[in-house]
Scaffold this motif. Structure first.
Motif, PDB file in Angstrom:
ATOM      1  N   HIS A  41      74.457  81.259  75.322  1.00 35.36           N
ATOM      2  CA  HIS A  41      74.926  82.133  75.802  1.00 35.36           C
ATOM      3  C   HIS A  41      74.430  82.230  77.084  1.00 35.36           C
ATOM      4  O   HIS A  41      75.336  82.872  78.379  1.00 35.36           O
ATOM      5  N   ASP A  42      73.768  81.422  77.893  1.00 32.59           N
ATOM      6  CA  ASP A  42      73.568  81.257  79.382  1.00 32.59           C
ATOM      7  C   ASP A  42      74.046  80.184  80.230  1.00 32.59           C
ATOM      8  O   ASP A  42      73.040  79.339  80.922  1.00 32.59           O
ATOM      9  N   ASP A  99      68.186  88.357  73.803  1.00 33.66           N
ATOM     10  CA  ASP A  99      68.103  87.757  74.549  1.00 33.66           C
ATOM     11  C   ASP A  99      67.106  88.179  75.486  1.00 33.66           C
ATOM     12  O   ASP A  99      65.390  87.627  75.807  1.00 33.66           O
ATOM     13  N   HIS A 108      76.845  89.874  76.244  1.00 30.95           N
ATOM     14  CA  HIS A 108      75.352  89.619  76.359  1.00 30.95           C
ATOM     15  C   HIS A 108      74.859  89.862  77.653  1.00 30.95           C
ATOM     16  O   HIS A 108      74.120  90.824  77.600  1.00 30.95           O
ATOM     17  N   HIS A 168      63.954  79.116  76.395  1.00 30.83           N
ATOM     18  CA  HIS A 168      65.225  80.409  76.531  1.00 30.83           C
ATOM     19  C   HIS A 168      66.358  79.933  75.587  1.00 30.83           C
ATOM     20  O   HIS A 168      66.216  81.013  74.812  1.00 30.83           O
TER      21      HIS A 168
HETATM   22 FE   LIG Z   1      69.965  84.504  77.806  1.00 29.66          FE
END
Ligand SMILES: [Fe+2]
Length: 188
Positions: free
Chosen positions: A54-55, A111, A89, A25
């Protein structure tokens, strides 16, 4: 402060994230962000790095996503522009930082959009090789398909950017296609 690079993003994500699906991802979002940056005439490597990271805290804190991000990233020397984009996000879900810049809005939308593109490609014998936005749009409308992908986020993000949903799918496809092998979406 220097802008986040892919090298730093990789080093940082490596410390918190091991699940292959989460790494896939990260790569998908990163690749889609590269295409969005090129669309806006922005610096692709920076946007890709932000997408990749981002995660950052999700594997360790799925229930407290984005609440264990700001301090460690700042501590690691990540620039404020990148940190803000990462926090934004999750706007409306697990963050109250609103996406304002093109980079922030792009991350917000890809995303979810890249996840729908990936899920659509996975279903097809030809994978992402000849995937068109129109096929992704069909799956977008079938709410039982990849039901965890938030359609509302995709609609909102596209509206924020003043773009058509299909245009965003096309950019995700373009960005992700060169990474088909690592994303597991090659022709079968
Ligand atoms: Fe994500």
């Amino acid at each position: 402060m220097n802008r986040l690079t892919m090298e730093t993003a990789r080093e940082l994500l490596q410390k918190t994230t091991t699940h292959p699906q989460l790494l896939q991802h990260a790569l998908a979002v990163s690749a889609a962000m590269g295409a969005m940056a090129r669309h806006f005439g922005a610096e692709a490597e920076h946007w890709e790095a932000v997408g990749f990271l981002h995660d950052y805290d999700y594997q360790q804190y799925p229930e407290e996503h984005l609440r264990h991000t700001e301090a460690p990233l700042r501590e690691a020397g990540v620039d404020e522009e990148s940190i803000r984009a990462i926090l934004a996000h999750g706007w409306g879900v697990c963050s109250d930082v609103e996406p304002l810049t093109e980079m922030e809005k792009s991350l917000y939308v890809v995303d979810a959009a890249s996840a729908l593109v990936g899920a659509t490609a996975k279903m097809r014998p030809t994978g992402i090789s000849d995937l068109q936005a129109s096929s992704v749009t069909k799956k977008f409308k079938d709410r039982s398909f990849a039901a965890t992908v938030n359609r509302e986020t995709i609609n909102k993000g596209a509206a924020m950017l003043g773009m058509e949903r299909a245009e965003i799918f096309t950019l995700c496809i373009e960005g992700m296609r060169p990474h088909a092998i690592r994303l597991g979406i090659t022709a079968k």
